[in-house]
Design a protein around this motif. Sequence first.
Motif, PDB file in Angstrom:
ATOM      1  N   ARG A 212      11.090   5.831  14.036  1.00 54.31           N
ATOM      2  CA  ARG A 212      10.073   6.843  14.320  1.00 54.31           C
ATOM      3  C   ARG A 212       9.135   6.328  15.408  1.00 54.31           C
ATOM      4  O   ARG A 212       8.947   5.119  15.571  1.00 54.31           O
ATOM      5  CB  ARG A 212       9.257   7.152  13.058  1.00 54.31           C
ATOM      6  N   GLU A 213       8.530   7.251  16.136  1.00 48.23           N
ATOM      7  CA  GLU A 213       7.578   6.857  17.166  1.00 48.23           C
ATOM      8  C   GLU A 213       6.342   6.234  16.526  1.00 48.23           C
ATOM      9  O   GLU A 213       5.818   6.764  15.547  1.00 48.23           O
ATOM     10  CB  GLU A 213       7.175   8.064  18.009  1.00 48.23           C
ATOM     11  N   PRO A 214       5.848   5.130  17.057  1.00 50.29           N
ATOM     12  CA  PRO A 214       4.656   4.497  16.466  1.00 50.29           C
ATOM     13  C   PRO A 214       3.397   5.308  16.746  1.00 50.29           C
ATOM     14  O   PRO A 214       3.276   5.973  17.781  1.00 50.29           O
ATOM     15  CB  PRO A 214       4.605   3.125  17.156  1.00 50.29           C
ATOM     16  N   LEU A 215       2.480   5.248  15.814  1.00 48.05           N
ATOM     17  CA  LEU A 215       1.185   5.911  15.939  1.00 48.05           C
ATOM     18  C   LEU A 215       0.086   4.863  15.851  1.00 48.05           C
ATOM     19  O   LEU A 215       0.235   3.840  15.192  1.00 48.05           O
ATOM     20  CB  LEU A 215       0.989   6.943  14.830  1.00 48.05           C
ATOM     21  N   ILE A 216      -1.021   5.132  16.519  1.00 51.74           N
ATOM     22  CA  ILE A 216      -2.210   4.287  16.414  1.00 51.74           C
ATOM     23  C   ILE A 216      -3.203   5.024  15.516  1.00 51.74           C
ATOM     24  O   ILE A 216      -3.569   6.172  15.794  1.00 51.74           O
ATOM     25  CB  ILE A 216      -2.829   4.001  17.780  1.00 51.74           C
ATOM     26  N   THR A 217      -3.615   4.384  14.439  1.00 52.95           N
ATOM     27  CA  THR A 217      -4.510   5.022  13.479  1.00 52.95           C
ATOM     28  C   THR A 217      -5.786   4.209  13.320  1.00 52.95           C
ATOM     29  O   THR A 217      -5.809   2.994  13.572  1.00 52.95           O
ATOM     30  CB  THR A 217      -3.834   5.170  12.107  1.00 52.95           C
ATOM     31  N   LEU A 218      -6.816   4.895  12.890  1.00 55.65           N
ATOM     32  CA  LEU A 218      -8.092   4.263  12.594  1.00 55.65           C
ATOM     33  C   LEU A 218      -8.260   4.197  11.087  1.00 55.65           C
ATOM     34  O   LEU A 218      -8.132   5.217  10.394  1.00 55.65           O
ATOM     35  CB  LEU A 218      -9.240   5.060  13.220  1.00 55.65           C
ATOM     36  N   LEU A 219      -8.526   3.035  10.551  1.00 56.57           N
ATOM     37  CA  LEU A 219      -8.708   2.831   9.120  1.00 56.57           C
ATOM     38  C   LEU A 219     -10.192   2.655   8.836  1.00 56.57           C
ATOM     39  O   LEU A 219     -10.820   1.705   9.324  1.00 56.57           O
ATOM     40  CB  LEU A 219      -7.923   1.608   8.642  1.00 56.57           C
ATOM     41  N   ALA A 220     -10.768   3.571   8.047  1.00 59.89           N
ATOM     42  CA  ALA A 220     -12.194   3.537   7.731  1.00 59.89           C
ATOM     43  C   ALA A 220     -12.374   3.300   6.244  1.00 59.89           C
ATOM     44  O   ALA A 220     -11.661   3.899   5.420  1.00 59.89           O
ATOM     45  CB  ALA A 220     -12.865   4.847   8.145  1.00 59.89           C
TER      46      ALA A 220
ATOM     47  N   VAL B 203      -5.126  15.325  10.932  1.00 57.04           N
ATOM     48  CA  VAL B 203      -5.834  15.420   9.666  1.00 57.04           C
ATOM     49  C   VAL B 203      -5.918  14.026   9.053  1.00 57.04           C
ATOM     50  O   VAL B 203      -5.229  13.092   9.481  1.00 57.04           O
ATOM     51  CB  VAL B 203      -5.102  16.386   8.708  1.00 57.04           C
ATOM     52  N   SER B 204      -6.748  13.879   8.050  1.00 58.86           N
ATOM     53  CA  SER B 204      -6.983  12.557   7.473  1.00 58.86           C
ATOM     54  C   SER B 204      -6.013  12.271   6.334  1.00 58.86           C
ATOM     55  O   SER B 204      -5.558  13.172   5.639  1.00 58.86           O
ATOM     56  CB  SER B 204      -8.425  12.443   6.970  1.00 58.86           C
ATOM     57  N   CYS B 205      -5.716  11.002   6.148  1.00 58.82           N
ATOM     58  CA  CYS B 205      -4.884  10.512   5.048  1.00 58.82           C
ATOM     59  C   CYS B 205      -5.630   9.371   4.351  1.00 58.82           C
ATOM     60  O   CYS B 205      -6.618   8.840   4.871  1.00 58.82           O
ATOM     61  CB  CYS B 205      -3.523  10.020   5.549  1.00 58.82           C
ATOM     62  N   VAL B 206      -5.163   9.024   3.166  1.00 57.19           N
ATOM     63  CA  VAL B 206      -5.762   7.925   2.428  1.00 57.19           C
ATOM     64  C   VAL B 206      -4.719   6.826   2.239  1.00 57.19           C
ATOM     65  O   VAL B 206      -3.535   7.099   2.037  1.00 57.19           O
ATOM     66  CB  VAL B 206      -6.303   8.378   1.049  1.00 57.19           C
ATOM     67  N   VAL B 207      -5.171   5.591   2.317  1.00 58.17           N
ATOM     68  CA  VAL B 207      -4.323   4.425   2.087  1.00 58.17           C
ATOM     69  C   VAL B 207      -4.872   3.721   0.858  1.00 58.17           C
ATOM     70  O   VAL B 207      -6.033   3.298   0.844  1.00 58.17           O
ATOM     71  CB  VAL B 207      -4.315   3.491   3.307  1.00 58.17           C
TER      72      VAL B 207
ATOM     73  N   VAL C 148       0.838  -1.200   0.000  1.00 54.94           N
ATOM     74  CA  VAL C 148       0.000   0.000   0.000  1.00 54.94           C
ATOM     75  C   VAL C 148       0.874   1.251   0.000  1.00 54.94           C
ATOM     76  O   VAL C 148       2.087   1.198   0.230  1.00 54.94           O
ATOM     77  CB  VAL C 148      -0.938   0.025   1.237  1.00 54.94           C
ATOM     78  N   GLU C 149       0.204   2.370  -0.272  1.00 54.47           N
ATOM     79  CA  GLU C 149       0.820   3.693  -0.211  1.00 54.47           C
ATOM     80  C   GLU C 149      -0.115   4.618   0.559  1.00 54.47           C
ATOM     81  O   GLU C 149      -1.338   4.520   0.439  1.00 54.47           O
ATOM     82  CB  GLU C 149       1.084   4.249  -1.613  1.00 54.47           C
ATOM     83  N   ARG C 150       0.457   5.520   1.337  1.00 55.79           N
ATOM     84  CA  ARG C 150      -0.328   6.437   2.179  1.00 55.79           C
ATOM     85  C   ARG C 150      -0.049   7.878   1.746  1.00 55.79           C
ATOM     86  O   ARG C 150       1.106   8.300   1.652  1.00 55.79           O
ATOM     87  CB  ARG C 150       0.040   6.238   3.649  1.00 55.79           C
ATOM     88  N   TYR C 151      -1.113   8.633   1.486  1.00 51.84           N
ATOM     89  CA  TYR C 151      -1.004  10.020   1.041  1.00 51.84           C
ATOM     90  C   TYR C 151      -1.895  10.910   1.902  1.00 51.84           C
ATOM     91  O   TYR C 151      -2.934  10.459   2.411  1.00 51.84           O
ATOM     92  CB  TYR C 151      -1.433  10.161  -0.421  1.00 51.84           C
TER      93      TYR C 151
END
Length: 732
Positions: free
Chosen positions: A417-425, A376-380, A245-248
């Motif tokens: 890098r510090e890990p982040l917890i994200t929500l994937l919708a 802010v939101s990102c797309v995967v 995947v790619e994240r933008y």
Amino acid sequence: MADKEATVYIVDMGRPMGEKRNARKESDLDWAMTYVWEKITSTVATDRKTAQLGAIGLRTDRTENELDSEDSFQNISVLQEIKQLLLPGLKDLWQKVKVSDTADGDAISAIVIAIQMITKHCKKLKYKRKIVLVTDGRGSMDADDMSQITEKIKSDDIELVVIGVDFDDPDYGFKEEDKDPEKAVNEATLRALVEDCEGIFGTMQQAIEELGTPRLKTTRPVHSYKGQLTLGDPEQYDSALCIDVERYPRVMVRKPLAASQYVQRSDLSNGHVSTQSSATMMPDADGADSGPIQSDGNSLTSVRNARTYQVLDEEAPGGKRDVSRDDLAKGYEYGRTAVHISESDLNVTKLETQPGLEIVGFIPWSTFERYMTLSVSCVVIAQKTNSKAIMALSSLIHALFELESYAVARLVTKADREPLITLLAPSIEVDYECLLDVQLPFAEDVRSYRFPPLDRVITVSGKEIREHRNLPNDTLSAAMSDYVDRMDLSDLGKDDEGNPAEYMNMTDTFSPVLHRMDQAVRWRAVHPTEPVPPPYDILTRYSNPPKELVAGSKKKLEKLIAAADVKKVPPKVQSRKRNRNEIKPLSGLDVGALLGNNKSKKIKITRENPIPEFRQALDTTESEDEVRDAVKQLSTIIEAQIKDSFGDIAYGKAVEELDLMRNEMIDMEEPGLYNEFIKTLKGKLLGEELGGDRREMWYEIRKNKLGLIEKKSSDKSNVDEDEAKAFLSSRS
């Protein structure tokens, strides 16, 4: 990387452009240049080397172009070759745009010169090519070679834009009455040329009105993560899910322009150094402002910061000793304590991480609260050229959508890098599918606060009270409900055809801070001395409620005010001098007199306890002379403390007493007493009259901003802001 752009502006500067027509207060040239300067300064503000532009003057007094040997190219001047325009170049261009003394010059020939400039500059490279012609359409035009010009424009992929002063535009609804026949013919010629080239043809009035609508900036997305989306551990289990995947970024926060600081070069300032912001203007030789400061100017240089570290040392001069940064150890604040952590211990606290996007769980839609998002939101999306990954991610997206679930993932964008917890919708549109992700808080990021309920009052014993003076009654609730219903915006919006529509559409709302700042900077760049115009109407459209709703809900508001028993709060009396005599005990007895305190007795301020005694002296004063005497006593004590101080031991106490005196004099509306003393004190400190070199005490006064009381702090002061700033300098 942004596309390369090459734009040429053709500005008609003929004598007819200097006239004022159609009840306008400015000449046609000044009116037309409103549009041109807005476009040019917008390009300059991007500070992109790939955004280049040139300028051509039409119907100028002089002839300066490569084809000036031919008669049809006379009175056309190249004001600037195609290049990146910076603010100094913008100033030079601004000085060249003036009404000429001639009406001769061919607009078609100017377009030919613009084509030649673009061809010479761009060659066969990939550029966005554009020609903008601004003219009033008066004068002669040679339309013999129109077909060749059209073919050249289309073959070179050049966009042709013609904006005319008072040109007829049926689509916009403007038509000039009693139009000159020659101008009508020229308009038709230019319109035919633009239509053949598939360009843009319009009237200046519409172009200027549309300047108020901010142009949305389109940026190329840059990926923040490129790797695998995993479910399970692929190193241990073959059944683990792995998708490339790619994240933008989907939405990014844009901040207003920031100011930079510059100082005058020491070799030019003759010892006087002045700090200025990059948003200010550089003065010309004649004193006029010329444009924003550039760091590459000859008279200014950027600010450089120097930092020194000191430790207490009784044997060193001044009680402090300079130390090197290498000799220092890192410390972290824990409450009010500095905790030292060595480099070896610090390395243990760092978590070694590897890039990855790992799904750690799933939650239903109903359990997620919108307030939990931290970013802010990102797309995967799946890897663009990997069909297998596209199919796998699509399956995951549809599974989440059908089960009405979100995925919770652990994201590390880069190594260590510090890990982040994200929500994937899941997001499913007609033409694409993706996962939307936002950052979630850790447990340490959540702060829980308990607030009392709004609909009831709970007593100490636990009893619930539904009727209380702090709770709204039925009358107030009904009045508020009626007022809110009358101010409803849902049925107020109308589209262009008059049909019901959304009143405050998202696409029509803009950030006033961002676009107002951009407007002010662009205006100041080309109008250094004129006041900044008011903000565009579209930026302030939703800053106030609609007038028709306000007028229609006036009676409801009056009922609401009556039900809420709204009363105007009396202004707060700031001066203690005004209300000192108004303070009386509720019993009516004078407690001080009963205890044997005599107000007429003069209170002596001692060096052992000056602060409480000074306050007590002011509380018992009844005349200006007594206030002056109290200030004089405290002034003598402050000077004695500084004079007898061993090093800077007593400086802190003196600063505290000065701060007390300054605040009390502001409250007593006697700023002159403090200003008189602080001026005397400065002279004695810098003149070494208080026991030697006491410049460190003057530094403490400056650091704590204990200078003169200015008009902004007290209406009774006659000291302006500039005088107060100048006083805090180290000069005597």
